[in-house]
Design a protein around this motif. Structure first.
Motif, short mmCIF file in Angstrom:
data_model
loop_
_atom_site.label_atom_id
_atom_site.label_comp_id
_atom_site.label_asym_id
_atom_site.label_seq_id
_atom_site.Cartn_x
_atom_site.Cartn_y
_atom_site.Cartn_z
N SER A 113 -1.67 -3.87 0.33
CA SER A 113 -0.79 -4.98 0.71
C SER A 113 -0.50 -5.91 -0.46
N VAL A 114 -1.35 -5.88 -1.47
CA VAL A 114 -1.17 -6.72 -2.66
C VAL A 114 -1.49 -5.88 -3.88
N SER A 115 -1.21 -6.42 -5.04
CA SER A 115 -1.53 -5.72 -6.28
C SER A 115 -3.02 -5.41 -6.32
N GLU A 116 -3.34 -4.15 -6.65
CA GLU A 116 -4.74 -3.74 -6.64
C GLU A 116 -5.50 -4.19 -7.90
N ASP A 117 -4.79 -4.90 -8.81
CA ASP A 117 -5.54 -5.48 -9.92
C ASP A 117 -6.05 -6.88 -9.58
N ARG A 118 -5.78 -7.30 -8.33
CA ARG A 118 -6.34 -8.56 -7.86
C ARG A 118 -7.84 -8.40 -7.66
N LEU A 119 -8.62 -9.21 -8.30
CA LEU A 119 -10.07 -9.13 -8.17
C LEU A 119 -10.56 -10.44 -7.57
N ASP A 120 -10.86 -10.42 -6.30
CA ASP A 120 -11.37 -11.61 -5.61
C ASP A 120 -12.38 -11.16 -4.57
N LYS A 173 2.01 -8.79 3.93
CA LYS A 173 2.87 -7.68 3.54
C LYS A 173 2.23 -6.36 3.99
N SER A 174 3.07 -5.41 4.38
CA SER A 174 2.55 -4.11 4.82
C SER A 174 3.06 -3.00 3.91
N THR A 175 2.61 -1.79 4.16
CA THR A 175 3.01 -0.65 3.35
C THR A 175 4.46 -0.28 3.61
N GLY A 176 5.19 0.05 2.54
CA GLY A 176 6.59 0.41 2.67
C GLY A 176 6.80 1.82 3.19
N ILE A 177 8.05 2.23 3.30
CA ILE A 177 8.43 3.53 3.85
C ILE A 177 8.09 4.63 2.85
N HIS A 178 7.40 5.66 3.33
CA HIS A 178 6.96 6.74 2.46
C HIS A 178 6.61 7.97 3.28
N TYR A 179 6.31 9.06 2.59
CA TYR A 179 5.64 10.22 3.19
C TYR A 179 4.47 10.53 2.28
N ILE A 201 -4.66 -1.64 18.60
CA ILE A 201 -3.53 -2.17 17.83
C ILE A 201 -2.31 -2.14 18.74
N ALA A 202 -1.92 -3.31 19.23
CA ALA A 202 -0.75 -3.40 20.10
C ALA A 202 0.52 -3.12 19.30
N MET A 203 1.64 -2.96 20.02
CA MET A 203 2.89 -2.61 19.36
C MET A 203 3.35 -3.66 18.36
N ASP A 204 2.90 -4.90 18.53
CA ASP A 204 3.26 -5.95 17.58
C ASP A 204 2.13 -6.23 16.60
N GLY A 205 1.14 -5.32 16.53
CA GLY A 205 -0.07 -5.59 15.76
C GLY A 205 -0.13 -4.99 14.38
N GLY A 206 1.00 -4.45 13.88
CA GLY A 206 1.01 -3.93 12.52
C GLY A 206 0.60 -2.48 12.39
N GLY A 207 0.71 -1.70 13.46
CA GLY A 207 0.38 -0.28 13.40
C GLY A 207 1.45 0.52 12.69
N LEU A 208 1.21 1.84 12.58
CA LEU A 208 2.18 2.70 11.94
C LEU A 208 3.40 2.91 12.82
N ALA A 209 4.55 3.06 12.17
CA ALA A 209 5.79 3.45 12.82
C ALA A 209 6.29 4.71 12.12
N MET A 285 6.09 13.72 6.89
CA MET A 285 6.54 12.84 7.97
C MET A 285 6.75 11.43 7.40
N VAL A 286 7.97 10.90 7.55
CA VAL A 286 8.30 9.59 7.01
C VAL A 286 7.74 8.51 7.94
N HIS A 287 7.03 7.55 7.36
CA HIS A 287 6.41 6.50 8.18
C HIS A 287 6.23 5.23 7.36
N THR A 288 5.83 4.19 8.02
CA THR A 288 5.59 2.91 7.39
C THR A 288 4.61 2.13 8.26
N ALA A 289 3.99 1.13 7.67
CA ALA A 289 3.20 0.19 8.46
C ALA A 289 4.06 -1.02 8.76
N THR A 290 4.12 -1.42 10.00
CA THR A 290 4.90 -2.60 10.36
C THR A 290 4.10 -3.86 10.06
#
Length: 328
Positions: A113-120, A173-179, A201-209, A285-290
């Motif tokens: 969801s964020v840059s993986e060079d973030r170290l916290d 932020k969530s994962t963009g569209i990809h396969y 994970i409800a339909m509005d809970g950020g699951g995969l689409a 299969m094309v998908h994304t995280a909402t």
């Protein structure tokens, strides 16, 4: 099992009860005529029927494959560790996983969801969670592993060591569209992805689409990439982060434009996921995280697993555990 291209036949129902639609990273909220429901498959369905469904749709959504309490114990263990980072709402328990909304969503975002060079602190806790003995034991769950070998007709599966255990807090932020083949291009053999919700994970809970009936789109996209990559170096050819891809290796984050130009009438399929459910999908299969829009503040937790048949030519880059900034 051979994974084949298939033609598009829209059969999904219109989703009720989401007045603003599902949200994507760039702010798109697709109308109900662009959203459909995934079709679940009972776990006792004959395997031949499941294999046929995979060929036709690119996925099988198995309800209740893993005992619910086994999944919830993993959730509780994960958030008991992340609680130290101040992520949980005061008075809520780790099994609930309710977000402390006094934190900015980006500060509490999980991997991918964020840059993986973030170290916290959050990133460090996510790294440690991938090494946690309880999580590693869960990956060996016989209900999951036996199903995969029976479904794929494999004598023995191999799970890629690099798994993606990640959370998504409301508003992050969530994962963009990809396969998935984008990220595992080095091995010649095909693999099977299992996406495991760790909690409800409800339909509005950020699951995969999933873009309906889109394995052929992913396959065509990959074929076109291979043509364009003819002059690439071997390293560029297998990298998900080459000049042909958007930021983060994804195809795009513009869901509305992609749906209009590429989707050709296909809908984005979503579901009310429950602890114990597993979605299996093919590499194209094309998908994304909402975007997680949970009004209750429930943090989405899930893990992405990739399986090969033992002895196949796999992408050995994925045989090391995830760590921040590993470049994959």
């Amino acid at each position: 099992m051979t994974l084949t291209k298939h033609r598009h036949v829209s059969t999904s129902a219109v989703v009720k009860g989401l007045p603003t639609g599902i949200a994507f990273n760039n702010g798109d909220r697709l109308s109900h005529d662009k959203v459909g429901l995934m079709q679940p498959t009972p776990k006792d369905t004959p395997f031949d029927e499941m294999r046929q469904k995979m060929k036709e749709t690119g996925y099988v959504f198995i309800k209740g494959l893993i005992p619910r309490d086994d999944v919830l114990r993993v959730r509780e263990n994960y958030f008991s560790k992340l609680a130290d980072a101040g992520m949980l709402r005061a008075g809520s328990g780790p099994r609930e996983g309710i977000f402390n909304d006094s934190m900015p969503p980006d500060a509490a975002a999980g991997i991918g969801s964020v840059s993986e060079d973030r170290l916290d602190t959050v990133t460090q806790k996510c790294f440690e969670a991938h090494q946690d003995p309880q999580y590693l034991a869960f990956l060996e769950h016989p209900a999951l592993r036996n199903f995969i070998n029976d479904f794929m007709r494999w004598k023995q599966d191999v799970l890629c060591t690099r798994t993606l255990l990640r959370h998504s807090v409301p508003g992050a932020k969530s994962t963009g569209i990809h396969y998935d083949k984008i990220f595992l291009r080095k091995g010649e053999s095909e693999f099977l992805t299992a996406w495991v919700p760790i909690g409800d994970i409800a339909m509005d809970g950020g699951g995969l689409a999933y873009l309906e009936d889109s394995s052929n789109i992913g396959q065509i996209t990959e074929d076109e990439f291979n043509t364009r990559a003819a002059e690439f170096s071997p390293e560029q050819r297998i990298s998900a982060y080459n000049v042909n891809m958007a930021a983060g290796g994804v195809i795009t984050e513009d869901a509305a434009d992609y749906t209009e130009k590429v989707g050709q009438g296909r809908k984005w399929l979503i579901a009310d996921y429950e602890a114990g459910d597993v979605v299996f999908h093919d590499p194209y299969m094309v998908h994304t995280a909402t975007v997680n829009q949970s009004e209750r503040g429930i943090i989405r937790l899930s893990t992405d697993l990739r399986f090969y048949q033992k002895g196949d030519d796999l992408d050995e880059r994925w045989m090391s555990a995830w760590f921040p900034g590993d470049g994959l």
